[in-house]
Design a protein around this motif. Structure first.
Motif, PDB file in Angstrom:
ATOM      1  N   CYS A  12       0.837  -1.214   0.000  1.00  0.00           N
ATOM      2  CA  CYS A  12       0.000   0.000   0.000  1.00  0.00           C
ATOM      3  C   CYS A  12       0.869   1.259   0.000  1.00  0.00           C
ATOM      4  CB  CYS A  12      -0.918  -0.002   1.222  1.00  0.00           C
ATOM      5  SG  CYS A  12      -2.215  -1.254   1.187  1.00  0.00           S
ATOM      6  N   LEU A  13       1.934   1.247   0.777  1.00  0.00           N
ATOM      7  CA  LEU A  13       2.839   2.403   0.812  1.00  0.00           C
ATOM      8  C   LEU A  13       3.500   2.608  -0.545  1.00  0.00           C
ATOM      9  CD1 LEU A  13       4.222   4.637   2.419  1.00  0.00           C
ATOM     10  CD2 LEU A  13       5.959   2.961   3.131  1.00  0.00           C
ATOM     11  N   SER A  14       3.901   1.523  -1.189  1.00  0.00           N
ATOM     12  CA  SER A  14       4.520   1.621  -2.513  1.00  0.00           C
ATOM     13  C   SER A  14       3.532   2.189  -3.528  1.00  0.00           C
ATOM     14  CB  SER A  14       5.007   0.244  -2.965  1.00  0.00           C
ATOM     15  OG  SER A  14       5.978  -0.279  -2.081  1.00  0.00           O
ATOM     16  N   VAL A  15       2.281   1.739  -3.447  1.00  0.00           N
ATOM     17  CA  VAL A  15       1.257   2.232  -4.366  1.00  0.00           C
ATOM     18  C   VAL A  15       1.006   3.721  -4.133  1.00  0.00           C
ATOM     19  CG1 VAL A  15      -1.192   2.075  -4.978  1.00  0.00           C
ATOM     20  CG2 VAL A  15       0.155  -0.014  -4.659  1.00  0.00           C
ATOM     21  N   PHE A  16       0.873   4.109  -2.865  1.00  0.00           N
ATOM     22  CA  PHE A  16       0.605   5.517  -2.549  1.00  0.00           C
ATOM     23  C   PHE A  16       1.747   6.408  -3.038  1.00  0.00           C
ATOM     24  CE2 PHE A  16       1.076   9.136   0.366  1.00  0.00           C
ATOM     25  CZ  PHE A  16      -0.145   9.761   0.166  1.00  0.00           C
ATOM     26  N   THR A  17       2.983   6.000  -2.763  1.00  0.00           N
ATOM     27  CA  THR A  17       4.143   6.797  -3.181  1.00  0.00           C
ATOM     28  C   THR A  17       4.210   6.904  -4.701  1.00  0.00           C
ATOM     29  OG1 THR A  17       5.351   6.033  -1.231  1.00  0.00           O
ATOM     30  CG2 THR A  17       6.638   7.022  -2.994  1.00  0.00           C
ATOM     31  N   SER A  18       3.967   5.805  -5.371  1.00  0.00           N
ATOM     32  CA  SER A  18       4.035   5.795  -6.837  1.00  0.00           C
ATOM     33  C   SER A  18       2.952   6.680  -7.451  1.00  0.00           C
ATOM     34  CB  SER A  18       3.881   4.360  -7.350  1.00  0.00           C
ATOM     35  OG  SER A  18       4.912   3.534  -6.853  1.00  0.00           O
ATOM     36  N   LEU A  19       1.757   6.648  -6.871  1.00  0.00           N
ATOM     37  CA  LEU A  19       0.676   7.463  -7.419  1.00  0.00           C
ATOM     38  C   LEU A  19       0.895   8.946  -7.138  1.00  0.00           C
ATOM     39  CD1 LEU A  19      -2.422   5.191  -6.652  1.00  0.00           C
ATOM     40  CD2 LEU A  19      -1.274   5.576  -8.844  1.00  0.00           C
ATOM     41  N   CYS A  20       1.520   9.267  -6.017  1.00  0.00           N
ATOM     42  CA  CYS A  20       1.897  10.667  -5.765  1.00  0.00           C
ATOM     43  C   CYS A  20       2.886  11.141  -6.826  1.00  0.00           C
ATOM     44  CB  CYS A  20       2.503  10.809  -4.375  1.00  0.00           C
ATOM     45  SG  CYS A  20       1.317  10.634  -3.022  1.00  0.00           S
ATOM     46  N   TYR A  21       3.820  10.266  -7.168  1.00  0.00           N
ATOM     47  CA  TYR A  21       4.781  10.579  -8.233  1.00  0.00           C
ATOM     48  C   TYR A  21       4.054  10.803  -9.561  1.00  0.00           C
ATOM     49  CZ  TYR A  21       7.888   9.216 -12.076  1.00  0.00           C
ATOM     50  OH  TYR A  21       8.560   9.156 -13.271  1.00  0.00           O
ATOM     51  N   CYS A  22       3.108   9.930  -9.890  1.00  0.00           N
ATOM     52  CA  CYS A  22       2.372  10.071 -11.146  1.00  0.00           C
ATOM     53  C   CYS A  22       1.545  11.349 -11.167  1.00  0.00           C
ATOM     54  CB  CYS A  22       1.467   8.862 -11.355  1.00  0.00           C
ATOM     55  SG  CYS A  22       2.346   7.313 -11.676  1.00  0.00           S
ATOM     56  N   TYR A  23       0.973  11.699 -10.017  1.00  0.00           N
ATOM     57  CA  TYR A  23       0.195  12.935  -9.928  1.00  0.00           C
ATOM     58  C   TYR A  23       1.099  14.140 -10.222  1.00  0.00           C
ATOM     59  CZ  TYR A  23      -2.881  16.526  -7.954  1.00  0.00           C
ATOM     60  OH  TYR A  23      -3.660  17.637  -7.757  1.00  0.00           O
ATOM     61  N   GLY A  24       2.302  14.125  -9.653  1.00  0.00           N
ATOM     62  CA  GLY A  24       3.251  15.203  -9.921  1.00  0.00           C
ATOM     63  C   GLY A  24       3.682  15.232 -11.375  1.00  0.00           C
ATOM     64  N   ILE A  25       3.889  14.049 -11.966  1.00  0.00           N
ATOM     65  CA  ILE A  25       4.269  13.973 -13.378  1.00  0.00           C
ATOM     66  C   ILE A  25       3.205  14.619 -14.255  1.00  0.00           C
ATOM     67  CG2 ILE A  25       4.506  12.351 -15.304  1.00  0.00           C
ATOM     68  CD1 ILE A  25       7.039  12.649 -13.673  1.00  0.00           C
ATOM     69  N   GLY A  26       1.946  14.406 -13.882  1.00  0.00           N
ATOM     70  CA  GLY A  26       0.859  14.976 -14.664  1.00  0.00           C
ATOM     71  C   GLY A  26       0.860  16.491 -14.664  1.00  0.00           C
ATOM     72  N   LYS A  27       1.462  17.105 -13.654  1.00  0.00           N
ATOM     73  CA  LYS A  27       1.507  18.565 -13.560  1.00  0.00           C
ATOM     74  C   LYS A  27       2.658  19.174 -14.354  1.00  0.00           C
ATOM     75  CE  LYS A  27      -1.964  18.756 -10.664  1.00  0.00           C
ATOM     76  NZ  LYS A  27      -3.278  19.282 -11.119  1.00  0.00           N
ATOM     77  N   ILE A  28       3.700  18.378 -14.602  1.00  0.00           N
ATOM     78  CA  ILE A  28       4.899  18.961 -15.221  1.00  0.00           C
ATOM     79  C   ILE A  28       5.247  18.363 -16.585  1.00  0.00           C
ATOM     80  CG2 ILE A  28       5.888  19.599 -12.991  1.00  0.00           C
ATOM     81  CD1 ILE A  28       7.636  17.145 -13.109  1.00  0.00           C
ATOM     82  N   VAL A  29       4.669  17.216 -16.916  1.00  0.00           N
ATOM     83  CA  VAL A  29       4.984  16.566 -18.195  1.00  0.00           C
ATOM     84  C   VAL A  29       3.715  16.507 -19.041  1.00  0.00           C
ATOM     85  CG1 VAL A  29       5.836  14.476 -19.324  1.00  0.00           C
ATOM     86  CG2 VAL A  29       6.789  15.179 -17.111  1.00  0.00           C
ATOM     87  N   SER A  30       3.796  16.969 -20.262  1.00  0.00           N
ATOM     88  CA  SER A  30       2.646  16.982 -21.151  1.00  0.00           C
ATOM     89  C   SER A  30       2.253  15.552 -21.529  1.00  0.00           C
ATOM     90  CB  SER A  30       2.958  17.779 -22.412  1.00  0.00           C
ATOM     91  OG  SER A  30       3.279  19.117 -22.082  1.00  0.00           O
ATOM     92  N   LYS A  31       0.975  15.396 -21.827  1.00  0.00           N
ATOM     93  CA  LYS A  31       0.486  14.075 -22.222  1.00  0.00           C
ATOM     94  C   LYS A  31       1.164  13.627 -23.507  1.00  0.00           C
ATOM     95  CE  LYS A  31      -3.456  16.071 -24.706  1.00  0.00           C
ATOM     96  NZ  LYS A  31      -4.927  16.150 -24.805  1.00  0.00           N
ATOM     97  N   GLY A  32       1.313  12.330 -23.627  1.00  0.00           N
ATOM     98  CA  GLY A  32       1.954  11.791 -24.815  1.00  0.00           C
ATOM     99  C   GLY A  32       3.056  10.809 -24.466  1.00  0.00           C
TER     100      GLY A  32
END
Length: 341
Positions: A12-32
């Motif tokens: 669960c901790l690994s999933v939470f940390t990874s999804l926080c990373y993905c959320y941040g990626i969505g703010k700084i990296v354009s889709k594609g």
């Protein structure tokens, strides 16, 4: 038991940390493509996480929620699609939607349709029926094997619906949002299309539609035309579902696949194609009454389940392990509460 709980907490901790990373990626990296490349390591991690667990229930939860649903949602997110791509979504919503089998109703009307939503009495009744199924297993030597297989079918349905409802209730409480239903009384299905598309585990159909069905439909439109394009799109969707179910079953049993699960879903995909094709050429006046078509649908689903689906669960003693886990959880709770019998 304690070791498995610790492993699950680490997952669960690994999933939470990874999804926080993905959320941040969505703010700084354009889709594609670039966003996809940054998310691929998380997808690979989510495919590996269920291997850290051994409990049937925890492996089932992690493989279905994370290795399948979350990964498909992240792949959609990489290209700016799916429920995670809403620009107004918060971090808690992002994590919950990605990791749980839920879908938030966007801008629900004042009187939201209650289709698929059930009362507490409905779930309480199904919980009691689940307990009854488990108790009946104690007398399995006196019961016909076909009746035991029927009990296994009921066990799977009740357990899945209750488990999904518990996670949905948790998400609804934390997110303060209205969620779409996950099951809608599949035993009332009037056809295979009704069963797979509108009543059984609707989270799967919701995630497979944008990832497999719609892209294949767009391609098929150009080759076959609008009337017949849904047929290959349906079969492609069932092919992907078959492969993902094989993966989930591998996590559960850690045994070489026999591909019976794939044949189960491919058979249903072919039959659903035939059903839809017949509906396109036969008028309503020549169609079977719902009570007859519904009986035939349930008979077909259960008979093919007896033939191809349940044997795979029986092969790695899924139901016996499940009962052992119920007993282990009961003993753990009694010990934690200081109860002595």
């Amino acid at each position: 038991m304690e070791g498995e709980i610790n492993n699950f907490m680490m997952v669960c901790l690994s999933v939470f940390t990874s999804l926080c990373y993905c959320y941040g990626i969505g703010k700084i990296v354009s889709k594609g493509t670039l966003r996809l490349l940054t998310i691929v390591p998380v997808v690979c991690l989510f495919l590996a996480l269920p291997l850290n667990l051994h409990s049937m229930h925890l492996v089932g939860i992690s493989s279905f929620f994370i290795a399948w649903l979350a990964n498909f949602k992240l792949l959609l997110f990489a290209f700016g699609k799916g429920p995670l791509s809403d620009p107004s979504i918060s971090l808690p919503q992002f994590v919950a939607i990605a990791s749980l089998p839920i879908k938030i109703i966007q801008n629900p009307p004042p009187k939201t349709s209650k289709k698929g939503h059930k009362s507490l009495w409905n779930y309480a009744t199904k919980f009691l029926l689940l307990v009854l199924c488990v108790r009946v297993y104690d007398y399995s030597e006196y019961i016909h094997p076909k009746v035991i297989l029927l009990l296994y079918c009921l066990h799977i349905y009740f357990a899945l619906e209750i488990m999904f409802a518990m996670f949905a209730a948790l998400a609804r409480t934390l997110l303060k949002s209205e969620l779409e239903p996950q099951f809608d009384e599949p035993y009332l299905s009037s056809s295979l299309q009704d069963f797979w598309g509108r009543r059984w585990n609707m989270m799967v159909s919701r995630i497979l539609r944008p990832t497999v069905y719609e892209p294949t439909l767009g391609f098929s439109n150009q080759l076959l035309g609008r009337k017949w394009a849904p047929l290959p799109a349906i079969f492609s969707t069932f092919m992907v579902s078959a492969l993902m179910h094989e993966l989930v079953f591998y996590y559960l049993g850690r045994m070489r696949p026999t591909w019976y699960i794939s044949w189960f879903f491919l058979l249903h995909g072919l039959c659903l194609m035939v059903e839809i094709a017949v509906k396109k050429v036969v008028t309503d006046s020549y169609r079977l009454p719902p009570i007859i078509s519904g009986s035939l649908t349930l008979t077909f689903v259960m008979s093919t389940g007896f033939w191809l689906f349940l044997p795979e669960l029986i092969r790695f003693n899924a139901f016996a392990k499940t009962l052992d886990e119920y007993a282990a959880v009961g003993a753990f709770v009694k010990d934690a509460c200081g109860i002595r019998v």
